[in-house]
Design a protein around this motif. Structure first.
Motif, PDB file in Angstrom:
ATOM      1  N   LYS A   2       0.856  -1.198   0.000  1.00 35.12           N
ATOM      2  CA  LYS A   2       0.000   0.000   0.000  1.00 35.12           C
ATOM      3  C   LYS A   2       0.889   1.244   0.000  1.00 35.12           C
ATOM      4  CE  LYS A   2      -3.685   2.187   2.726  1.00 35.12           C
ATOM      5  NZ  LYS A   2      -4.718   1.955   3.750  1.00 35.12           N
ATOM      6  N   VAL A   3       0.595   2.137  -0.912  1.00 35.78           N
ATOM      7  CA  VAL A   3       1.379   3.375  -1.031  1.00 35.78           C
ATOM      8  C   VAL A   3       0.444   4.559  -0.865  1.00 35.78           C
ATOM      9  CG1 VAL A   3       2.932   4.719  -2.506  1.00 35.78           C
ATOM     10  CG2 VAL A   3       2.909   2.213  -2.700  1.00 35.78           C
ATOM     11  N   THR A   4       0.811   5.494   0.000  1.00 33.93           N
ATOM     12  CA  THR A   4       0.050   6.742   0.110  1.00 33.93           C
ATOM     13  C   THR A   4       0.840   7.860  -0.549  1.00 33.93           C
ATOM     14  OG1 THR A   4      -1.217   6.212   2.092  1.00 33.93           O
ATOM     15  CG2 THR A   4      -0.697   8.525   1.755  1.00 33.93           C
ATOM     16  N   ALA A  20       0.896   3.128 -10.689  1.00 33.55           N
ATOM     17  CA  ALA A  20      -0.185   2.250 -11.157  1.00 33.55           C
ATOM     18  C   ALA A  20       0.196   1.566 -12.475  1.00 33.55           C
ATOM     19  CB  ALA A  20      -1.466   3.060 -11.322  1.00 33.55           C
ATOM     20  N   ILE A  21       0.730   2.340 -13.407  1.00 28.56           N
ATOM     21  CA  ILE A  21       1.062   1.768 -14.723  1.00 28.56           C
ATOM     22  C   ILE A  21       2.106   0.662 -14.589  1.00 28.56           C
ATOM     23  CG2 ILE A  21       2.261   2.315 -16.898  1.00 28.56           C
ATOM     24  CD1 ILE A  21       0.622   4.891 -16.993  1.00 28.56           C
ATOM     25  N   LYS A  22       3.008   0.808 -13.612  1.00 23.55           N
ATOM     26  CA  LYS A  22       4.037  -0.231 -13.417  1.00 23.55           C
ATOM     27  C   LYS A  22       3.467  -1.469 -12.710  1.00 23.55           C
ATOM     28  CE  LYS A  22       7.815   3.092 -13.542  1.00 23.55           C
ATOM     29  NZ  LYS A  22       8.896   3.769 -12.784  1.00 23.55           N
ATOM     30  N   ASN A  23       2.261  -1.314 -12.153  1.00 24.59           N
ATOM     31  CA  ASN A  23       1.461  -2.467 -11.696  1.00 24.59           C
ATOM     32  C   ASN A  23       2.097  -3.318 -10.594  1.00 24.59           C
ATOM     33  OD1 ASN A  23      -1.002  -3.648 -11.878  1.00 24.59           O
ATOM     34  ND2 ASN A  23      -0.564  -4.902 -13.671  1.00 24.59           N
ATOM     35  N   PHE A  24       2.891  -2.729  -9.704  1.00 21.36           N
ATOM     36  CA  PHE A  24       3.498  -3.524  -8.629  1.00 21.36           C
ATOM     37  C   PHE A  24       2.824  -3.316  -7.276  1.00 21.36           C
ATOM     38  CE2 PHE A  24       5.857   0.459  -8.966  1.00 21.36           C
ATOM     39  CZ  PHE A  24       5.833   0.918  -7.649  1.00 21.36           C
ATOM     40  N   ALA A  25       2.001  -2.269  -7.157  1.00 22.15           N
ATOM     41  CA  ALA A  25       1.368  -1.973  -5.859  1.00 22.15           C
ATOM     42  C   ALA A  25      -0.091  -2.394  -5.908  1.00 22.15           C
ATOM     43  CB  ALA A  25       1.466  -0.481  -5.566  1.00 22.15           C
ATOM     44  N   GLY A  70      -1.728   1.763   7.593  1.00 20.40           N
ATOM     45  CA  GLY A  70      -1.039   0.551   7.141  1.00 20.40           C
ATOM     46  C   GLY A  70      -0.266   0.743   5.841  1.00 20.40           C
ATOM     47  N   SER A  71       0.046   1.976   5.503  1.00 22.10           N
ATOM     48  CA  SER A  71       0.833   2.193   4.271  1.00 22.10           C
ATOM     49  C   SER A  71       2.263   1.697   4.459  1.00 22.10           C
ATOM     50  CB  SER A  71       0.881   3.683   3.916  1.00 22.10           C
ATOM     51  OG  SER A  71      -0.387   4.130   3.538  1.00 22.10           O
ATOM     52  N   ASP A  72       2.762   0.999   3.454  1.00 29.99           N
ATOM     53  CA  ASP A  72       4.162   0.546   3.506  1.00 29.99           C
ATOM     54  C   ASP A  72       5.097   1.693   3.129  1.00 29.99           C
ATOM     55  OD1 ASP A  72       3.742  -2.491   3.796  1.00 29.99           O
ATOM     56  OD2 ASP A  72       2.411  -1.943   2.144  1.00 29.99           O
ATOM     57  N   ILE A  73       4.632   2.516   2.206  1.00 24.35           N
ATOM     58  CA  ILE A  73       5.439   3.649   1.728  1.00 24.35           C
ATOM     59  C   ILE A  73       4.525   4.864   1.640  1.00 24.35           C
ATOM     60  CG2 ILE A  73       6.886   4.530  -0.173  1.00 24.35           C
ATOM     61  CD1 ILE A  73       7.281   1.549  -1.028  1.00 24.35           C
ATOM     62  N   ALA A  74       5.016   6.015   2.081  1.00 27.18           N
ATOM     63  CA  ALA A  74       4.243   7.259   1.965  1.00 27.18           C
ATOM     64  C   ALA A  74       5.108   8.319   1.293  1.00 27.18           C
ATOM     65  CB  ALA A  74       3.802   7.731   3.344  1.00 27.18           C
ATOM     66  N   VAL A  75       4.531   8.970   0.306  1.00 21.97           N
ATOM     67  CA  VAL A  75       5.256   9.992  -0.457  1.00 21.97           C
ATOM     68  C   VAL A  75       4.665  11.351  -0.105  1.00 21.97           C
ATOM     69  CG1 VAL A  75       5.838  10.781  -2.787  1.00 21.97           C
ATOM     70  CG2 VAL A  75       5.524   8.330  -2.366  1.00 21.97           C
ATOM     71  N   ILE A  76       5.512  12.306   0.238  1.00 20.22           N
ATOM     72  CA  ILE A  76       5.006  13.652   0.576  1.00 20.22           C
ATOM     73  C   ILE A  76       5.305  14.614  -0.567  1.00 20.22           C
ATOM     74  CG2 ILE A  76       5.093  15.556   2.228  1.00 20.22           C
ATOM     75  CD1 ILE A  76       5.960  13.619   4.380  1.00 20.22           C
ATOM     76  N   THR A  77       4.240  14.987  -1.289  1.00 21.19           N
ATOM     77  CA  THR A  77       4.399  15.982  -2.368  1.00 21.19           C
ATOM     78  C   THR A  77       3.569  17.230  -2.054  1.00 21.19           C
ATOM     79  OG1 THR A  77       2.515  15.367  -3.778  1.00 21.19           O
ATOM     80  CG2 THR A  77       4.510  14.064  -4.050  1.00 21.19           C
ATOM     81  N   SER A 110       0.415   4.960  10.159  1.00 23.12           N
ATOM     82  CA  SER A 110       1.271   3.925   9.542  1.00 23.12           C
ATOM     83  C   SER A 110       2.642   3.960  10.216  1.00 23.12           C
ATOM     84  CB  SER A 110       1.436   4.192   8.039  1.00 23.12           C
ATOM     85  OG  SER A 110       0.205   4.264   7.386  1.00 23.12           O
ATOM     86  N   PRO A 111       2.720   3.433  11.447  1.00 22.37           N
ATOM     87  CA  PRO A 111       3.983   3.554  12.198  1.00 22.37           C
ATOM     88  C   PRO A 111       5.178   2.871  11.527  1.00 22.37           C
ATOM     89  CG  PRO A 111       2.373   2.198  13.378  1.00 22.37           C
ATOM     90  CD  PRO A 111       1.658   2.793  12.224  1.00 22.37           C
ATOM     91  N   ASN A 112       4.920   1.945  10.623  1.00 27.85           N
ATOM     92  CA  ASN A 112       6.046   1.236   9.983  1.00 27.85           C
ATOM     93  C   ASN A 112       6.385   1.757   8.583  1.00 27.85           C
ATOM     94  OD1 ASN A 112       6.318  -0.536  12.180  1.00 27.85           O
ATOM     95  ND2 ASN A 112       4.536  -1.678  11.441  1.00 27.85           N
ATOM     96  N   THR A 113       5.791   2.882   8.241  1.00 22.72           N
ATOM     97  CA  THR A 113       5.957   3.348   6.855  1.00 22.72           C
ATOM     98  C   THR A 113       7.367   3.854   6.566  1.00 22.72           C
ATOM     99  OG1 THR A 113       4.849   4.623   5.131  1.00 22.72           O
ATOM    100  CG2 THR A 113       5.278   5.789   7.178  1.00 22.72           C
ATOM    101  N   ILE A 114       7.706   3.807   5.301  1.00 23.13           N
ATOM    102  CA  ILE A 114       8.919   4.458   4.784  1.00 23.13           C
ATOM    103  C   ILE A 114       8.451   5.745   4.129  1.00 23.13           C
ATOM    104  CG2 ILE A 114      10.698   4.314   2.980  1.00 23.13           C
ATOM    105  CD1 ILE A 114      10.780   1.259   3.564  1.00 23.13           C
ATOM    106  N   ILE A 115       9.084   6.861   4.464  1.00 27.37           N
ATOM    107  CA  ILE A 115       8.639   8.156   3.921  1.00 27.37           C
ATOM    108  C   ILE A 115       9.587   8.634   2.819  1.00 27.37           C
ATOM    109  CG2 ILE A 115       8.366  10.617   4.483  1.00 27.37           C
ATOM    110  CD1 ILE A 115       7.035   9.881   7.023  1.00 27.37           C
TER     111      ILE A 115
END
Ligand code: NAI
Length: 308
Positions: A2-4, A20-25, A70-77, A110-115
């Motif tokens: 899960k990616v936020t 999404a286009i790369k279809n891995f998440a 529960g996001s595994d990765i979170a991106v801040i833009t 998401s305490p375990n997320t990578i930011i």
């Protein structure tokens, strides 16, 4: 997986699209404060799924962080981009407040997320996340060098008259017009140093064009770029999600590496499922070391503007 992506603006939406286009998440959640905006972008993107052939589920929310849980990765833009004539550093006032609040809300759910930090001035925003959260350093990554290196390769291919897939090169240092350090000495075309093909003057011009790559686009577009930034972020997300152990230059907390301490700045790192798994120390020439040290001074000066 899960990616936020926080911020459903130009870069956030482009990044969600490439993921999404790369279809891995399995899932991408877009979050924005503008009412209905993230929901709208998510719906529009989902309506490309059957056309582009992806199964990633993209949803949007206006500020509801429980949807990001529960996001595994979170991106801040989230934050404001620069306008023509502005430097990235001028964005610090507004963006620091946004990045601080957003990172703490993300971690709460998401305490375990990578930011992955994208908002500018990116090295300073990455440092801010270090200073204001308890996340270990491997889970805080700044995106800048991956984009700058892609721009470097574009300029190299143009100068060489070569296909981009034949050239390789890396930009380290701060993600700013003055702070970038394109490693021209190490740039190659099919493993051969590019200096074998083009003059030192042309190579210096390539480096100069690379450093103002973002400003050039801001001048043309009236705002900052989004396709290449989004693609660069998606590359980092994929390397982590798929445990690829790929090397990208990323902004990371240095603790003695390259003789630098207590700042986040672009250096080559190995990205895998644990985020930054290793900082790679390449042998720099004295001139490159001096450029990196000068770049670090610039980043530290901007860090000094933070109210920590
Ligand atoms: P944009 O204005 O298109 O999108 C930003 C979005 O953030 C907007 O939709 C806005 O509503 C949202 N936002 C603002 N405050 C928020 C909050 N507290 N919570 C959630 N969402 C919030 O801007 P764009 O072009 O997408 O750029 C975003 C940031 O990324 C800028 O700071 C820009 O300078 C930076 N950037 C960084 C790059 C890099 O290489 N690190 C490359 C390109 C842009």
């Amino acid at each position: 997986m899960k990616v936020t992506v926080v911020g459903a603006g130009a870069v956030g939406a482009s990044c969600a699209e490439y993921i999404a286009i790369k279809n891995f998440a399995s899932e991408v959640v877009l979050l924005d404060i503008k009412e209905g905006y993230a929901e709208g972008k998510a719906m529009d993107l989902m309506q490309t799924a059957s056309l582009n052939g992806f199964d990633t589920k993209i949803t949007g929310t206006t500020g509801d962080y429980s949807k990001t849980a529960g996001s595994d990765i979170a991106v801040i833009t989230s934050g404001i981009p620069r306008k023509p004539g502005m430097t990235r550093e001028e964005l610090i006032g507004i963006n620091a407040g946004i990045v601080k609040t957003v990172s703490s809300s993300l971690i709460e759910h998401s305490p375990n997320t990578i930011i992955i930090v994208v908002s500018n001035p990116m090295d300073t925003m990455t440092y801010l996340v270090h200073k204001t959260t308890n996340l270990p350093k491997n889970r805080i990554i700044g995106m800048g060098g991956a984009l700058d290196s892609a721009r470097f390769k574009y300029r190299l291919a143009e100068a060489l008259g070569a296909p981009i897939s034949d050239v390789d090169g890396m930009v380290i240092g701060g993600h700013s017009d003055k702070g970038m350090v394109p490693l021209t000495r190490l740039a190659t075309r099919n493993s051969v140093p590019v200096s074998e093909y083009i003059s030192d003057e042309r190579l210096e011009q390539v480096a100069a064009d690379t450093k103002v790559g973002g400003a050039t686009l801001t001048g043309l577009l009236g705002t900052s770029a989004w396709y290449a930034p989004g693609a660069a972020v998606s590359g980092l997300v994929q390397a982590i999600a798929c445990d690829q152990k790929k090397i990208f230059p990323c902004s990371t907390l240095l603790e003695g590496e390259y003789g630098l301490n207590d700042l986040c700045i672009g250096a080559p790192v190995v990205l895998g499922s644990n985020g930054i798994e290793k900082i790679v120390e390449i042998n720099l020439s004295d001139a490159e070391k001096a450029k990196l040290a000068e770049s670090a001074e610039g980043v530290k000066k901007t860090n000094g503007l933070l109210e920590l």
